[in-house]
Design an enzyme around this catalytic site. Structure first.
Site, short mmCIF file in Angstrom:
data_model
loop_
_atom_site.label_atom_id
_atom_site.label_comp_id
_atom_site.label_asym_id
_atom_site.label_seq_id
_atom_site.Cartn_x
_atom_site.Cartn_y
_atom_site.Cartn_z
N ARG A 131 9.89 5.85 -5.76
CA ARG A 131 9.98 6.57 -6.83
C ARG A 131 11.66 6.40 -7.07
NH1 ARG A 131 8.80 12.77 -8.13
NH2 ARG A 131 6.63 11.62 -8.68
N HIS B 222 4.75 6.63 -15.23
CA HIS B 222 4.26 7.33 -13.90
C HIS B 222 2.70 7.12 -13.94
CE1 HIS B 222 3.97 10.09 -10.68
NE2 HIS B 222 4.14 11.09 -11.32
N GLN C 242 -0.09 8.85 -11.84
CA GLN C 242 -0.47 10.27 -12.34
C GLN C 242 -1.55 10.02 -13.62
OE1 GLN C 242 1.19 13.52 -11.69
NE2 GLN C 242 -0.65 13.97 -12.84
N ASP D 32 4.86 18.03 -20.49
CA ASP D 32 5.64 17.73 -19.35
C ASP D 32 6.97 18.29 -19.56
OD1 ASP D 32 6.60 16.28 -17.40
OD2 ASP D 32 7.24 14.44 -18.26
N CYS E 5 1.47 17.10 -15.42
CA CYS E 5 1.43 16.40 -14.16
C CYS E 5 2.27 17.36 -13.01
CB CYS E 5 2.41 15.48 -14.18
SG CYS E 5 3.96 15.55 -15.26
N ARG F 129 -4.45 13.55 -7.62
CA ARG F 129 -3.58 12.36 -7.10
C ARG F 129 -3.79 11.88 -5.86
NH1 ARG F 129 1.74 13.03 -9.10
NH2 ARG F 129 2.01 11.13 -7.96
N1 NVA Z 1 8.87 13.66 -16.65
C1 NVA Z 1 8.79 14.06 -15.32
C2 NVA Z 1 8.04 13.99 -14.54
C3 NVA Z 1 7.80 14.73 -13.12
C4 NVA Z 1 6.80 14.46 -12.30
C5 NVA Z 1 10.31 13.49 -14.60
O1 NVA Z 1 10.45 12.47 -14.68
O2 NVA Z 1 10.95 14.23 -13.83
N1 CP Z 2 3.57 15.04 -10.88
C1 CP Z 2 4.47 14.57 -9.91
O1 CP Z 2 4.60 13.46 -9.51
O2 CP Z 2 4.94 15.70 -9.05
P1 CP Z 2 5.87 15.46 -7.83
O3 CP Z 2 7.56 15.09 -8.62
O4 CP Z 2 6.00 16.79 -7.11
O5 CP Z 2 5.54 14.32 -7.12
#
Ligand code: NVA
Ligand code: CP
Length: 315
Positions: free
Chosen positions: A102, A129, A132, A223, A263, A291
């Site tokens: 990540r 992502h 997801q 989101d 998500c 997930r």
């Molecule tokens: N768009 C959000 C998704 C989190 C799962 C982010 O990148 O923080």
């Molecule tokens: N949706 C998602 O990826 O959640 P987290 O940021 O908690 O991993």
């Protein structure tokens, strides 16, 4: 070596094959049958951003498959102190069977994959992502919503919107994306999706009007308005995203049985109202649980491909 960085690298058949695998393992998991499909395999999980779902689902998932997960916060490993990706990737992949990362820039993931001797999975980048979306689509399949699917994405033209674009461009459903002006999706990703859409028959609509996007949609999804890494823009974003909340009024524009996906984490009163999030049209908790199952499918599929590769089987 197959990696899982973006759905752009996957065909419709492969996406559905992974989901079938995920659903098969989910059935076993629900009966508490845990077959050691990935016996003694080790998954390294590098996190440069916070996570609840991704961390827990990958760690629990690899354990349930017979392996073990290693949580590697970038604050604790030398990567966070400037060790180059090319060194980190070669070293850790020589000790592990799979990597999940990540991170911020998607190009970092691509660099990791370039130097890795094991499959690399995108656990979220600023651009995509994909794991997801596997869980999201699996949830839709389980509710028979994958037929005549019309998805309205309301919000930021960011990683989640881009991932929906990639998914529809491969699977061929209808996607409408409504963003405020100035927060549109990335042009290059949109162009690529349109190229794939020619083959899949996907219909893509880009608008700045949430109502146009939501009309007769079978799925509404949103989101956070402020993604990880954008915290300093939060105040301005709250102003600029005014009117982009998915509330009961917007939901009522969708089909009678329209459902809501997110998500998570979700911010009540901003991108979604409390009533919608907690309401009967919301499938967010099933989506989150999926997930775990979807990613077990992804890991097992990648592991099988890697083994075929080792054995010189190019199927
Ligand atoms: N768009 C959000 C998704 C989190 C799962 C982010 O990148 O923080
Ligand atoms: N949706 C998602 O990826 O959640 P987290 O940021 O908690 O991993």
């Amino acid at each position: 070596m197959r990696h899982f960085l973006s759905l752009k690298d996957y065909s419709k058949e492969e996406i559905l094959e992974i989901l079938n695998l995920a659903k098969k393992i989910k059935k076993e998991t629900k009966k508490r049958i845990f077959k050691p499909y990935m016996d003694k395999k080790t998954l390294g999980m590098i996190f440069e951003k916070s996570s609840t779902r991704t961390r827990v689902s990958f760690e629990a998932g690899i354990y349930q498959l017979g392996g073990i997960g290693l949580f590697l916060s970038s604050n604790d490993i030398q990567l966070g102190r400037g060790e180059p990706i090319c060194d980190t990737s070669r070293v850790v992949s020589s000790m592990l069977d799979m990597l999940m990362i990540r991170t911020y820039g998607h190009e970092k993931l691509e660099e990791f994959a370039k130097y890795s001797s094991v499959p690399v999975i995108n656990g979220l980048s600023d651009s995509f992502h994909p794991v997801q979306l596997m869980a999201d689509y699996m949830t839709l399949q389980e509710h028979n919503l994958d037929k005549n699917l019309v998805v309205a994405f309301i919000g930021d033209g960011n990683n989640m919107a881009h991932s929906w674009l990639m998914l529809t461009s491969k699977l061929g459903f209808e996607l409408r994306i409504a963003t405020p002006k100035g927060y549109e999706v990335d042009e290059a990703i949109l162009s690529q999706a349109k190229v794939f859409a020619k083959d899949s028959g996907a219909k893509i609509l880009i608008t700045n009007d949430p109502k146009i996007a939501s009309k007769d949609a079978s799925v509404l999804t949103s989101d956070t308005w402020t993604s990880m890494g954008q915290e300093e823009e939060k105040k301005q974003r709250i102003k600029n995203f005014k009117g982009f909340i998915v509330d009961e009024k917007l939901m009522s524009l969708g089909t009678k049985n329209a459902i809501f996906l997110h998500c998570l984490p979700a911010y009540r009163g901003y991108e979604v109202s409390e009533q919608v999030l907690e309401g009967k049209q919301s499938l967010i908790y099933e989506e989150a649980e999926n997930r775990l199952h979807a990613q077990k499918g992804v890991m097992l599929w990648l592991d099988t491909k890697a083994r075929e590769n080792e054995n010189g089987d190019t199927k």
